[in-house]
Write an enzyme that holds these catalytic residues in place. Structure first.
Site, PDB file in Angstrom:
ATOM      1  CE  LYS A 112      -7.052  -2.047   8.748  1.00  0.00           C
ATOM      2  NZ  LYS A 112      -5.901  -2.146   7.809  1.00  0.00           N
ATOM      3  N   GLY A 133       0.819  -1.206   0.000  1.00  0.00           N
ATOM      4  CA  GLY A 133       0.000   0.000   0.000  1.00  0.00           C
ATOM      5  C   GLY A 133       0.851   1.253   0.000  1.00  0.00           C
ATOM      6  CB  ALA A 134       4.301   1.771  -1.259  1.00  0.00           C
ATOM      7  CE1 TYR A 192     -10.584   0.055   6.756  1.00  0.00           C
ATOM      8  CE2 TYR A 192     -11.336   1.305   8.652  1.00  0.00           C
ATOM      9  CZ  TYR A 192     -10.324   0.889   7.832  1.00  0.00           C
ATOM     10  OH  TYR A 192      -9.038   1.291   8.071  1.00  0.00           O
ATOM     11  N   GLY A 223      -0.445   4.742  -0.727  1.00  0.00           N
ATOM     12  CA  GLY A 223      -1.490   5.261   0.140  1.00  0.00           C
ATOM     13  C   GLY A 223      -0.999   6.370   1.060  1.00  0.00           C
ATOM     14  CG  PHE A 224      -2.927   9.711   4.194  1.00  0.00           C
ATOM     15  CD1 PHE A 224      -2.138  10.812   3.900  1.00  0.00           C
ATOM     16  CD2 PHE A 224      -3.696   9.743   5.345  1.00  0.00           C
ATOM     17  CE1 PHE A 224      -2.098  11.920   4.741  1.00  0.00           C
ATOM     18  CE2 PHE A 224      -3.673  10.838   6.188  1.00  0.00           C
ATOM     19  CZ  PHE A 224      -2.872  11.927   5.889  1.00  0.00           C
TER      20      PHE A 224
END
Length: 379
Positions: free
Chosen positions: A165, A15-16, A161, A18-19
């Site tokens: 997680k 997820g590099a 979500y 991503g925020f």
């Protein structure tokens, strides 16, 4: 505590683009010049990520990997020769934009397959970016004030979500201590950030767009008394780096192996709506003084929109602007301390509230002209 550096370590960040993932990549490149290798992985490699990697090309070996977290062959190739994984890749969805099957396949199955690839390829350390939503708030909106990792709470998730997680985090923590292919042991831990703000936040940009359309006034969907403690993205990345250093130290391993930690910082406790205002008030942005209607009526409106969305689903996808779950998140007092993270990894916020506020506000200033133009063209 004194922690090891990551000298000689080969790291993989999922997820590099991503925020959070991008900020972890940036911090690794800035703070760990003696990395053996840094692999950055995402389904879509953003231009900003590639620019960051390019800046450090003469100092650190960076390998870009473009592929899907659900592709097992891709994961095995990505993990081969890696010592440590930062797993940030996830679908974040608070209003039901994405189908449950997709959320679960990426957040849960993807994590499970990545863990399997780590075991097969002798990856020693695995740091998972979880979320405060695995803890709550629950559907009843029960508050937590200055909670800790030991706080007892009915945390049954009411939304996809948070459930995804939570399931993924359980898989990560249960994998701690499992045997690697070469006879070694996989060491895992999980980090649970509170709501993350900072430059480039997609959620903050959504709120900013809404404010610009509303005469430079942020909408209020949270009561003033619904205090939360958002955390700056730079401090989230810093916590990940310190956890990585600590997990490789024999004393640190004993403390954090198989455990989870909340990530917060010294951002003042305030509601989500007042947080938006705190970041935008020096730009001339205001916030509505009260909710558009009493909270119980907002819940009724949300429930009706959810019913409409369900009825229309076979024909068209209608995504409600807000849901009962989102209203609960926005209106439940929910704060946590970082004492355990500090005790076990040496974490202290690297950026003060004033520094974080200023950097975020500066970013908002830089994007407002283009956001105004974008909104004007799409009226």
């Amino acid at each position: 505590m004194t922690a090891c550096s990551l000298s000689g370590v080969s790291c993989l960040v999922t997820g590099a683009s991503g925020f959070v993932g991008h900020r972890i990549v940036q911090m690794l490149l800035e703070e760990e010049p003696k990395l053996e290798e840094l692999r950055v992985m995402d389904k879509n490699l953003s231009e900003d990520l590639l620019k960051t990697c390019q800046r450090f090309r003469d100092r650190t070996l960076v390998k870009t990997l473009q592929g899907d977290i659900r592709d097992t062959d891709f994961l095995h190739g990505s993990c081969r020769g890696v010592n440590l994984v930062f797993h940030t890749a996830a679908i974040i969805d608070t209003v039901g934009k994405v189908s449950k099957d997709v959320v679960m396949s990426i957040n849960v199955t993807g994590t499970e397959q990545l863990l399997a690839a780590c075991l097969q390829n002798n990856v020693q350390y695995f740091i998972y970016t979880s979320s405060i939503e695995v803890y709550g708030p629950n559907a009843q909106g029960d508050p937590i004030i200055n909670g800790t990792e030991e706080t007892v709470y009915d945390k049954k998730s009411a939304f996809c979500y948070g459930e995804s997680k939570s399931l993924a985090e359980k898989k990560v923590l249960r994998a701690n201590g499992q045997e690697l292919q070469n006879g070694g042991t996989l060491i895992t831990c999980s980090l649970r950030p509170a709501y993350i703000f900072g430059e480039g936040s997609q959620f903050l940009q959504i709120h900013l767009d809404q404010a610009l359309l509303n005469g430079d006034v942020f909408h209020r969907l949270s009561r003033k008394e619904a205090l939360v403690n958002p955390v700056y993205v730079g401090n989230v990345a810093w916590a990940h780096l310190l956890a990585a250093r600590a997990i490789r130290d024999p004393e640190g391993t004993k403390k954090i192996a198989g455990n989870f930690y909340f990530i917060t910082d010294d951002t003042p406790h305030m509601s989500y709506s007042d947080m938006n205002h705190a970041l935008g008030k020096e730009l001339g942005l205001k916030v509505e003084s009260k909710l558009a209607m009493p909270l119980p009526i907002l819940y009724i409106v949300a429930s009706l929109m959810e019913m409409v969305s369900f009825v229309l689903r076979p024909f068209v996808r209608f995504v409600p602007p807000f849901t009962r779950h989102l209203l609960t998140i926005l209106n439940t007092p929910f704060t946590f301390t970082y004492r355990k993270l500090q005790s076990d990894t040496g974490y202290k916020p690297r950026y003060s509230w004033e520094e974080a506020r200023q950097m975020t506000s500066d970013w908002m200033v830089s994007v407002i002209p283009q956001r105004r133009e974008h909104l004007r063209k799409n009226k």
